[in-house]
Design a protein around this motif. Sequence first.
Motif, PDB file in Angstrom:
ATOM      1  N   HIS A 590      -7.398  53.470  53.096  1.00  9.50           N
ATOM      2  CA  HIS A 590      -7.279  54.642  53.940  1.00  9.50           C
ATOM      3  C   HIS A 590      -8.064  54.409  55.234  1.00  9.50           C
ATOM      4  CE1 HIS A 590      -6.835  58.798  55.160  1.00  9.50           C
ATOM      5  NE2 HIS A 590      -8.167  58.899  55.298  1.00  9.50           N
ATOM      6  N   GLY A 591      -7.381  54.514  56.376  1.00  7.30           N
ATOM      7  CA  GLY A 591      -8.023  54.312  57.658  1.00  7.30           C
ATOM      8  C   GLY A 591      -8.212  52.860  58.031  1.00  7.30           C
ATOM      9  N   GLY A 592      -7.635  51.917  57.274  1.00  7.02           N
ATOM     10  CA  GLY A 592      -7.782  50.500  57.601  1.00  7.02           C
ATOM     11  C   GLY A 592      -6.855  50.084  58.745  1.00  7.02           C
ATOM     12  N   MET A 593      -7.235  49.001  59.448  1.00  6.69           N
ATOM     13  CA  MET A 593      -6.434  48.506  60.564  1.00  6.69           C
ATOM     14  C   MET A 593      -5.282  47.608  60.095  1.00  6.69           C
ATOM     15  SD  MET A 593      -9.456  47.460  63.236  1.00  6.69           S
ATOM     16  CE  MET A 593      -8.288  46.669  64.321  1.00  6.69           C
ATOM     17  N   GLY A 594      -5.416  46.999  58.952  1.00  2.00           N
ATOM     18  CA  GLY A 594      -4.370  46.101  58.468  1.00  2.00           C
ATOM     19  C   GLY A 594      -4.375  44.742  59.150  1.00  2.00           C
ATOM     20  N   MET A 595      -5.501  44.365  59.786  1.00  3.40           N
ATOM     21  CA  MET A 595      -5.566  43.076  60.482  1.00  3.40           C
ATOM     22  C   MET A 595      -6.517  42.089  59.820  1.00  3.40           C
ATOM     23  SD  MET A 595      -3.448  43.048  62.913  1.00  3.40           S
ATOM     24  CE  MET A 595      -4.023  41.526  63.660  1.00  3.40           C
ATOM     25  N   GLY A 596      -7.366  42.554  58.921  1.00  2.00           N
ATOM     26  CA  GLY A 596      -8.395  41.689  58.341  1.00  2.00           C
ATOM     27  C   GLY A 596      -7.815  40.485  57.639  1.00  2.00           C
ATOM     28  N   LEU A 597      -6.909  40.709  56.666  1.00  2.00           N
ATOM     29  CA  LEU A 597      -6.358  39.598  55.908  1.00  2.00           C
ATOM     30  C   LEU A 597      -5.443  38.729  56.769  1.00  2.00           C
ATOM     31  CD1 LEU A 597      -5.639  41.234  52.435  1.00  2.00           C
ATOM     32  CD2 LEU A 597      -7.463  39.629  53.049  1.00  2.00           C
ATOM     33  N   ALA A 598      -4.711  39.340  57.717  1.00  2.00           N
ATOM     34  CA  ALA A 598      -3.856  38.555  58.614  1.00  2.00           C
ATOM     35  C   ALA A 598      -4.700  37.596  59.444  1.00  2.00           C
ATOM     36  CB  ALA A 598      -3.051  39.484  59.520  1.00  2.00           C
ATOM     37  N   ILE A 599      -5.850  38.102  59.963  1.00  2.00           N
ATOM     38  CA  ILE A 599      -6.750  37.245  60.745  1.00  2.00           C
ATOM     39  C   ILE A 599      -7.354  36.159  59.855  1.00  2.00           C
ATOM     40  CG2 ILE A 599      -8.918  37.219  62.018  1.00  2.00           C
ATOM     41  CD1 ILE A 599      -8.191  39.972  63.096  1.00  2.00           C
ATOM     42  N   CYS A 600      -7.692  36.533  58.625  1.00  2.00           N
ATOM     43  CA  CYS A 600      -8.266  35.544  57.700  1.00  2.00           C
ATOM     44  C   CYS A 600      -7.295  34.391  57.446  1.00  2.00           C
ATOM     45  CB  CYS A 600      -8.642  36.213  56.380  1.00  2.00           C
ATOM     46  SG  CYS A 600     -10.115  37.272  56.483  1.00  2.00           S
ATOM     47  N   ARG A 601      -6.019  34.731  57.163  1.00  2.00           N
ATOM     48  CA  ARG A 601      -5.045  33.672  56.894  1.00  2.00           C
ATOM     49  C   ARG A 601      -4.851  32.790  58.131  1.00  2.00           C
ATOM     50  NH1 ARG A 601       0.774  34.345  54.016  1.00  2.00           N
ATOM     51  NH2 ARG A 601      -0.506  33.878  52.202  1.00  2.00           N
ATOM     52  N   THR A 602      -4.720  33.400  59.315  1.00  2.00           N
ATOM     53  CA  THR A 602      -4.559  32.619  60.544  1.00  2.00           C
ATOM     54  C   THR A 602      -5.751  31.697  60.752  1.00  2.00           C
ATOM     55  OG1 THR A 602      -3.268  34.398  61.542  1.00  2.00           O
ATOM     56  CG2 THR A 602      -4.189  32.755  63.033  1.00  2.00           C
ATOM     57  N   THR A 603      -6.958  32.205  60.521  1.00  2.00           N
ATOM     58  CA  THR A 603      -8.163  31.395  60.695  1.00  2.00           C
ATOM     59  C   THR A 603      -8.177  30.219  59.732  1.00  2.00           C
ATOM     60  OG1 THR A 603      -9.392  33.357  61.409  1.00  2.00           O
ATOM     61  CG2 THR A 603     -10.679  31.463  60.659  1.00  2.00           C
ATOM     62  N   VAL A 604      -7.843  30.482  58.471  1.00  2.00           N
ATOM     63  CA  VAL A 604      -7.850  29.411  57.465  1.00  2.00           C
ATOM     64  C   VAL A 604      -6.800  28.354  57.796  1.00  2.00           C
ATOM     65  CG1 VAL A 604      -7.437  28.886  55.045  1.00  2.00           C
ATOM     66  CG2 VAL A 604      -8.800  30.882  55.662  1.00  2.00           C
ATOM     67  N   GLU A 605      -5.593  28.784  58.182  1.00  2.00           N
ATOM     68  CA  GLU A 605      -4.543  27.818  58.513  1.00  2.00           C
ATOM     69  C   GLU A 605      -4.907  27.011  59.752  1.00  2.00           C
ATOM     70  OE1 GLU A 605      -1.023  30.182  58.813  1.00  2.00           O
ATOM     71  OE2 GLU A 605      -0.689  30.249  56.641  1.00  2.00           O
ATOM     72  N   ALA A 606      -5.631  27.634  60.705  1.00  2.00           N
ATOM     73  CA  ALA A 606      -6.089  26.881  61.875  1.00  2.00           C
ATOM     74  C   ALA A 606      -7.078  25.801  61.482  1.00  2.00           C
ATOM     75  CB  ALA A 606      -6.717  27.834  62.890  1.00  2.00           C
ATOM     76  N   HIS A 607      -7.735  25.953  60.344  1.00  2.00           N
ATOM     77  CA  HIS A 607      -8.660  24.938  59.826  1.00  2.00           C
ATOM     78  C   HIS A 607      -7.951  23.951  58.903  1.00  2.00           C
ATOM     79  CE1 HIS A 607     -11.715  27.692  61.374  1.00  2.00           C
ATOM     80  NE2 HIS A 607     -12.617  26.753  61.193  1.00  2.00           N
ATOM     81  N   GLY A 608      -6.612  24.025  58.834  1.00  2.00           N
ATOM     82  CA  GLY A 608      -5.852  23.114  57.989  1.00  2.00           C
ATOM     83  C   GLY A 608      -5.834  23.506  56.534  1.00  2.00           C
ATOM     84  N   GLY A 609      -6.239  24.753  56.214  1.00  2.00           N
ATOM     85  CA  GLY A 609      -6.282  25.194  54.822  1.00  2.00           C
ATOM     86  C   GLY A 609      -5.217  26.216  54.493  1.00  2.00           C
ATOM     87  N   GLN A 610      -5.370  26.866  53.359  1.00  2.00           N
ATOM     88  CA  GLN A 610      -4.430  27.877  52.885  1.00  2.00           C
ATOM     89  C   GLN A 610      -5.206  29.031  52.269  1.00  2.00           C
ATOM     90  OE1 GLN A 610      -1.835  25.861  50.133  1.00  2.00           O
ATOM     91  NE2 GLN A 610      -0.504  25.090  51.751  1.00  2.00           N
ATOM     92  N   LEU A 611      -4.648  30.236  52.377  1.00  2.00           N
ATOM     93  CA  LEU A 611      -5.234  31.430  51.775  1.00  2.00           C
ATOM     94  C   LEU A 611      -4.130  32.158  51.037  1.00  2.00           C
ATOM     95  CD1 LEU A 611      -7.604  33.372  51.370  1.00  2.00           C
ATOM     96  CD2 LEU A 611      -6.953  34.501  53.510  1.00  2.00           C
TER      97      LEU A 611
END
Length: 636
Positions: A590-611
Motif C-alpha cells: 500500500h502506497g509503494g512506488m513499484g520501482m524497487g524490485l525493477a531497479i534491483c533487477r536492472t542493477t543486478v543484470e548490469a553487474h552480469g548477474g540475475q535476480l
Amino acid sequence: MTTPDRVTGSSVSRAGLRFWSAILALAVFLIDVLTPLEGAVAVLYVVAILLAARTNRRNDIVVAASGCAVLTITAYLLSHDLQHIASPALRAVVSLAAIAITTLLALQNHAATNRLAAQARLLNLSHDMIFVRDRAGMISFWNKAAEQTYGWPSDDALGRSADALLRTSYPDKREAIERVLLETGRWEGRVEQRTKDGATLAVDARWAVQHDHLGKPVGVLETHTDVTDRVAAHSALVQSEQRYRRMFDASRIGVVEEDWTDVRAALKALDTGGAGLRDHLARHPDIVRSARRLARITDVNPAMQKMAGADGSSAFIANVDKLLGQNDRSFLGALLAFAEGEPFYEGETEIVRLDGRKVPVLFTITFPAEPDGDRNVLAFVIDITERRQAQDALLAAQADLAHAARVATLGEISASIAHEVNQPLAAIVTSGEAGLRWLRRDVPDLKEVATTMGHVVAQGRRASEIVARIRNFLKKAPPQKDQLQISEIIEEATSLVAREFAKDDIVLAIETEPGLPPIRGDRIQLQQVLVNLLINAGQAMSGQSGSRIVTLRTGTADGESIVITVQDSGPGISPDDLPRLFDPFFTTKHGGMGMGLAICRTTVEAHGGQLSAESIPGSGATFRLTLPFSQQHASP
C-alpha cells in the motif's frame, strides 16, 4: 528422308508383295511358253524382281531373281531345242542379263536404303528434335523426339511447311537468316515455336544445308534443343538477382558481402595439436587476426557506406580488418560459428568509420550451406548509436530513481541510523566524563586518562564511518566497478536495517560460506539491492503473529558465481503476482512506488548477474541473487 518400313507399311504388306511378284513371274512364264510371241517376253521378269524388292528384304530379291532366271531358262528349253542357236537364244541371254542387272541394282538400292534406315534410327534415338525440309520448307523427315515434343506424329508432319506447322518466331528477318544459311552452310540461333497443344517452346536451333553431287542445295537439316526450362530458370534467376539487388541497394540496414574461401582454407590447414578449436584460438589470438584479414569484402550496400562514412564500395573492397577495431572480440565468435557449420552468428561490436569515429552496431553474419557458400557470406549491420544513447539516458533515469529510492529507504531506516550514531556518541560522552574524573583527582591517573581518550577516538571514528557510509549510500554518483568482498557488503547492508528489524521483532539469520571469492561491482548499488530485498522481506511479515525470521544465505554456484538468497517466513507471493513482480510500477504494498524490485533487477543484470523470485503461498518468499566472480578469480 523416309524409312523403307514406313513406305511398305503404308501401301501393301510384304506377304502381298511376295504373292503378286510370284503371280507376275508365273504369268510371264506362261506367256513365254504358250504364246508364239517372238519378243523378249522374259524381260518382263524384271518387273517381278522390282516388285519383290519393295519388301526391303534381301532374301526376297535373291529368291525372286533366282526364280525368274530358272523360269527364263525353262521356258527357252521348252520352246526351243539346243541344236540351233539363233535369235531365241539371244533373247534368252538378254533376258537373263536384264534379270542379273536388275537384281544387282535392287541389292545395291537395298543396301543404300538400309544405311539410310540405320541413320534414321540413330536420329530417332536423339533427345533433340530433328527434321529435314527441302528448299521450299516442306518436311521430309520427322524424328521421334520431334513427335513427342511438338505433338504431331510423323504422318501428319511430312509434306507440310515447317514454319506454318510450328508457327516459328525468328530473332531476325527470315530472309536474312536464309541468306546467312546459304552463304555459310550453317545457322544457329534461338527461336520460339508452338506445339500442337499451343504451348510456346524456346529452342536452340542449328541448321545445316544438304547438297547434291553437283553442290546444289537440296535440303536443310534442322536440329532443335528445347531450352524452355533453362530459359525460364535463367529468367527467374535474373529476376531474383534484380530483386536482391533492389533490396541490397534500397535497404536501410547495412549489408556486406564477403568471401570467406581463404578463411575456410586456413582453418582446414590449422594444426590445433589435439586441442579444441575454441581453446586453440583463445591461446593464439594472432590466428584470429590473420583470419580476419583473409575475409575479403566483395560488395557493400549504400546504407553500409553511409554508416562508415564512405563515398563508395571501393573503400571496402579489401578485407574485414578495415571495418573492425583492433580490440574487437566479435570476430572470434563468428569464426567459431563458421568452423562449426552454424548457419549464422549474431553479436554486438563497433565499426570504425573512415574518419576514425567508432559506431556501435548489432550484426548478423549468415553462412550459406551451398557448396560455394563461402563466397556469399552476408553480414547485416544495424547502427545502434541512438539506441545506445537511449540506454544511457535510461540508465541515468534509473540512477535518479535509485537515488530517490535510497532517500526513501533512508527515511524508513532513520531510527536504525539514529540508533547507530547515538551509540558511539553516547560512548564518547561517557568516556569523556570518565576522563575528566580521572583528571580531577588530587593525583591524576594519566594512564586511565590515556585509555579513556583512546576510547573517545575509537568511538569518534566509528561515528565518522557510520556517517560516511550513509553519505555514500545517499550520494548521487556514477557507478564504479571495484573488487569487493560480499561479506563486507552484507555486513554494511544488515547494519542499516538492524534497528528496523529490532523494532518489528524480526530475527535476521545470516549463513555465509567462508572463503568466498571477490566480485566486481559498485558497492553502493549492491548495498541498495540487499537493503531493498531485506526491507521487503521484513515488510512482507508485518502484521503477522508468531515468529518472524529473515534468512540470508551466501554460497557458490558452478564454481563461477556467488549466490545470495533472502528468504522470509511470511505469507508468500500470490501466483498471479509472481510473473509481474519485477515489472516497473507494479507493487503489492500500500502506497509503494513499484520501482524497487525493477531497479534491483536492472542493477543486478548490469553487474552480469540475475535476480529471480520464487514462492509457495503460505511458506514465505525467496529472492535469489546471482553475481559472477571477479574476472581475476574466475575458474579457468
